[in-house]
Design an enzyme around this catalytic site. Structure first.
Site, PDB file in Angstrom:
ATOM      1  N   THR A  55       0.820  -1.205   0.000  1.00 43.22           N
ATOM      2  CA  THR A  55       0.000   0.000   0.000  1.00 43.22           C
ATOM      3  C   THR A  55       0.859   1.263   0.000  1.00 43.22           C
ATOM      4  OG1 THR A  55      -0.161  -0.170   2.405  1.00 43.22           O
ATOM      5  CG2 THR A  55      -1.970  -1.076   1.109  1.00 43.22           C
ATOM      6  N   ARG A  59       9.549   1.353  -1.377  1.00 40.14           N
ATOM      7  CA  ARG A  59      10.494   2.254  -0.718  1.00 40.14           C
ATOM      8  C   ARG A  59      11.637   1.420  -0.177  1.00 40.14           C
ATOM      9  NH1 ARG A  59       8.657   6.862   3.518  1.00 40.14           N
ATOM     10  NH2 ARG A  59       7.282   7.291   1.743  1.00 40.14           N
ATOM     11  N   SER A 181      10.215  10.646   0.744  1.00 43.21           N
ATOM     12  CA  SER A 181       9.731  11.513   1.811  1.00 43.21           C
ATOM     13  C   SER A 181      10.877  11.946   2.716  1.00 43.21           C
ATOM     14  CB  SER A 181       8.625  10.809   2.594  1.00 43.21           C
ATOM     15  OG  SER A 181       8.013  11.691   3.512  1.00 43.21           O
ATOM     16  N   HIS A 182      10.853  11.523   3.969  1.00 41.68           N
ATOM     17  CA  HIS A 182      11.872  11.949   4.926  1.00 41.68           C
ATOM     18  C   HIS A 182      12.849  10.829   5.271  1.00 41.68           C
ATOM     19  CE1 HIS A 182       8.279  10.518   7.097  1.00 41.68           C
ATOM     20  NE2 HIS A 182       9.148   9.925   7.882  1.00 41.68           N
ATOM     21  N   ASP A 337       8.904  18.657   5.565  1.00 40.21           N
ATOM     22  CA  ASP A 337       9.870  17.596   5.281  1.00 40.21           C
ATOM     23  C   ASP A 337      10.306  17.720   3.815  1.00 40.21           C
ATOM     24  OD1 ASP A 337       7.510  16.701   4.111  1.00 40.21           O
ATOM     25  OD2 ASP A 337       7.858  14.608   4.615  1.00 40.21           O
ATOM     26  N   ASP A 339       9.807  16.309   0.906  1.00 39.53           N
ATOM     27  CA  ASP A 339       8.842  16.322  -0.197  1.00 39.53           C
ATOM     28  C   ASP A 339       7.621  17.171   0.138  1.00 39.53           C
ATOM     29  OD1 ASP A 339       7.919  14.387   1.663  1.00 39.53           O
ATOM     30  OD2 ASP A 339       6.702  13.429   0.105  1.00 39.53           O
ATOM     31  N   ARG A 342       4.571  16.950   4.801  1.00 44.03           N
ATOM     32  CA  ARG A 342       4.426  17.030   6.251  1.00 44.03           C
ATOM     33  C   ARG A 342       4.796  18.432   6.728  1.00 44.03           C
ATOM     34  NH1 ARG A 342       5.809  11.626   5.457  1.00 44.03           N
ATOM     35  NH2 ARG A 342       4.736  10.138   6.826  1.00 44.03           N
ATOM     36  N   GLU A 434      -0.689  11.688  13.676  1.00 41.91           N
ATOM     37  CA  GLU A 434       0.287  12.211  14.635  1.00 41.91           C
ATOM     38  C   GLU A 434       1.683  12.371  14.040  1.00 41.91           C
ATOM     39  OE1 GLU A 434       2.970  10.260  16.075  1.00 41.91           O
ATOM     40  OE2 GLU A 434       2.465   8.715  14.614  1.00 41.91           O
ATOM     41  N   ALA A 435       1.983  11.667  12.953  1.00 38.22           N
ATOM     42  CA  ALA A 435       3.298  11.777  12.309  1.00 38.22           C
ATOM     43  C   ALA A 435       3.365  13.022  11.435  1.00 38.22           C
ATOM     44  CB  ALA A 435       3.600  10.523  11.497  1.00 38.22           C
TER      45      ALA A 435
END
Length: 622
Positions: A55, A59, A181-182, A337, A339, A342, A434-435
């Site tokens: 999903t 990565r 992402s990060h 972050d 990309d 966030r 929360e992230a």
């Protein structure tokens, strides 16, 4: 390590399969050498597993062979995705089958985006391309048979939300964003969105994975990116859309602006990512401020030279930003972050800089949204977060009269739930996880830029005149809705297989009962296991949320001897060897909520997770 003859034959066959596909002479030479010297131990390390499509798409670290992110695995993933679109989506004259492709600044991101677009074009799909066709990556120039003269123009990086935004605008069949992402600098990823502008969920993930396995051999001419792009432009099937989509995105951002005059100054950092370009354009709709961008982190840099880990949540990631703010006398730092999907922030208090947690930012956003929603509309309004995020939104909903629901972890679930609610006629002005992921109706996914735009207005409304600080606003909220404080962290595993062992042992401790009555000193009052499909709080004991036997996830509501409540979720990470633990205590005051949350961590450590027994590394975030 010794190998049987069958194992040796299998390894050599996998190596040959790689060599048949790979067009990079450097990696091919490496595999040929390992075969010639019969280094089966190294070949086993390289071919012992295959990168899994799920999903989250793909990565991993960028290395050769099938277990990692590279040209071959991206090509194969793209062929599987394109074939899945051809097999499952219906084209009509006014809406041809299509794919949106975008990429960020990471090493090989542009190359992977170019491969993806080439594959889609090879099967006749229309490609809405957010990238650049004049200034190709060095790898695509090197491995294309068709001649192409580069024009040294902008590389056309985009922030991740631009892909789902473009899908929504064109009604595309799917989309791919190339980003990690990060994650660390040597990682990259392949994030897939479906036609509804959300990250894929079952059954699409399984369907695409199966399609990948059936389309491993390269299709004709797909490696010739220059040829694919030339013919795509000539046929009109490769459509360059970054300029148009940027204008439309900024128009949507303007719809979120209620307070265009800010009246305060702040520091912004994109942490060497792609956020500064779009953030600067968004700020043109405001006045009365100075935005100082951290100079050392302003430009996209895939090496992330000033941070140990390019995640705004990590210790030290905002140090340069707060130092810059101190030098200027500013009291607010905001960050995206790499990309830019966030958002995080840090505020100056009398005790120094305090970086707000994802739940604290989410709580401020929720209060801002509800306080700015007419009372007569609250009954038709829903706020959404994930089950690992704060339940203070539930308490808010009870007191203020709006609706709340939570979902499984991840914006793929949050976004799809928001879409379902909006189809029923409800408004979903805000959702979060929360992230540090926040959603504000620009896309059905997290968006760090629109979050920054909202936060700056929130800050103006409540804090810029110095009458109340963000910390004081949070305290007011806790006094009204109850104190909810988190104690989050994770256990790092040395072997991924340990995850299933730990949860099997946990379930073995209450195997003659549907769930444990106690965990250490706590009484279990509600119990949900989304791996086995049990929920003590429903009439039929079946969970409302989706069950997935392939992943580990347990949520409990507990009460201690003093009658204090705490809620926790423990789950396996989908992308890293981590057992994640999210704990939230509820109390009459801040210290009580913190204390019961910490007590829960210690009891779970002692009775469930047993780091010494399972050789786990404990990482406590609070």
């Amino acid at each position: 390590m010794s190998f049987t003859q069958q194992q040796i034959e299998d390894l050599r066959a996998q190596a040959d399969q790689w060599l048949d596909i790979d067009i990079n002479p450097d990696s091919a030479k490496e595999i040929e050498h390992l075969k010639s010297v019969e280094d089966y131990a190294t070949l086993n390390d390289k071919f012992g597993s295959r990168i899994a499509f799920g999903t989250a798409g793909l990565r991993a670290a960028m290395k050769s062979v099938f277990a990692y992110m590279n040209d071959v695995t991206v090509l194969q993933a793209s062929q599987g995705l394109v074939q899945y679109i051809l097999d499952t989506c219906v084209a009509v004259p006014a809406k041809p089958l299509s794919l949106v492709v975008g990429y960020d600044h990471r090493y090989n991101s542009q190359r992977f985006g170019e491969i993806t677009a080439s594959v889609a074009l090879s099967k006749g799909l229309t490609v809405y391309y957010l990238g650049n066709v004049d200034n190709l990556s060095e790898e695509s120039l090197k491995f294309s048979k068709t001649k192409h003269e580069n024009v040294l123009t902008d590389k056309s990086y985009v922030h991740t939300p631009m892909v789902p935004f473009t899908i929504d605008n064109f009604g595309a069949s799917a989309g791919v964003m190339v980003t990690a992402s990060h994650n660390p600098a040597n990682d990259n990823g392949y994030k897939v969105y479906y036609s509804n502008g959300c990250q894929i969920i079952p059954p699409h993930d399984h369907g695409i994975a199966t399609s990948i396995d059936s389309n491993l051999a390269p299709w004709k001419d797909v490696w010739d990116v220059a040829k694919a792009f030339k013919s795509g432009i000539e046929s009109g099937r490769l459509i360059l859309v970054k300029g148009e989509m940027t204008i439309k995105y900024l128009d949507q951002i303007k719809e979120l602006i209620k307070y265009p005059h800010l009246g305060f100054d702040f520091v912004y950092t994109p942490i060497h990512g792609v956020g500064n370009e779009i953030m600067t354009k968004c700020m043109e709709s405001f006045d009365g401020f100075n935005m100082k961008v951290v100079e050392q982190q302003q430009q996209p840099d895939p090496g992330f030279p000033t941070v140990a880990f390019p995640n705004p949540e990590e210790k030290g990631a905002l140090t340069l930003a707060t130092e810059t703010a101190d030098n200027l006398g500013y009291k607010l730092v905001i960050a995206n972050d790499p990309d830019a999907d966030r958002f995080s922030c840090s505020v100056k208090t009398e005790h120094g800089w305090q970086q707000l947690t994802g739940n604290e930012i989410g709580f401020l956003f929720a209060m801002y949204i509800i306080e700015n929603t007419p009372k007569e509309e609250l009954g038709n309004t829903w706020l959404v977060n994930s089950t690992v995020s704060s339940q203070i939104l539930d308490s808010m909903a009870e007191k203020d009269g709006f609706n709340f629901t939570d979902t499984l972890t991840g914006f793929k679930w949050i976004g799809n739930k928001a879409i379902d609610l909006k189809k029923e006629g409800y408004k979903v002005p805000f959702a979060y996880e929360e992230a540090i992921g926040f959603m504000f109706n620009i896309v059905n996914d997290k968006d760090g830029v629109s979050a920054a735009v909202i936060f700056l207005q929130l800050y103006h409304l409540w804090f810029s005149q110095g009458t109340i600080s963000p910390i004081e606003k949070l305290k007011q909220g806790y006094e009204k809705y109850g104190y909810f404080k988190e104690c989050n962290g994770y256990y790092r595993l040395h072997e991924m297989s340990t995850m299933n062992t730990i949860f099997a042992d946990i379930r073995g401790g209450y195997k003659h009962k549907p769930y444990p009555e106690t965990i250490g000193t706590f009484q279990v009052t509600k119990f949900r296991d989304l791996t086995v499909g049990y929920d003590s709080s429903t009439d039929d004991n079946k969970p409302i949320l989706p069950v997935d036997s392939s992943s580990q996830m347990i949520t409990c509501l507990l009460t201690n001897e003093q009658g204090q409540q705490v809620r926790f979720t423990s789950r396996g990470s989908g992308t890293e060897p981590k057992l994640k633990v999210y704990i939230e205590g509820k109390g009459a005051n801040e210290q009580e909520a913190i204390s019961v949350a910490r007590e829960c961590w210690e009891q779970l450590k002692q009775h469930w997770f047993l780091p010494k027994k399972y050789n786990l590394q404990e990482v406590l975030n609070t």
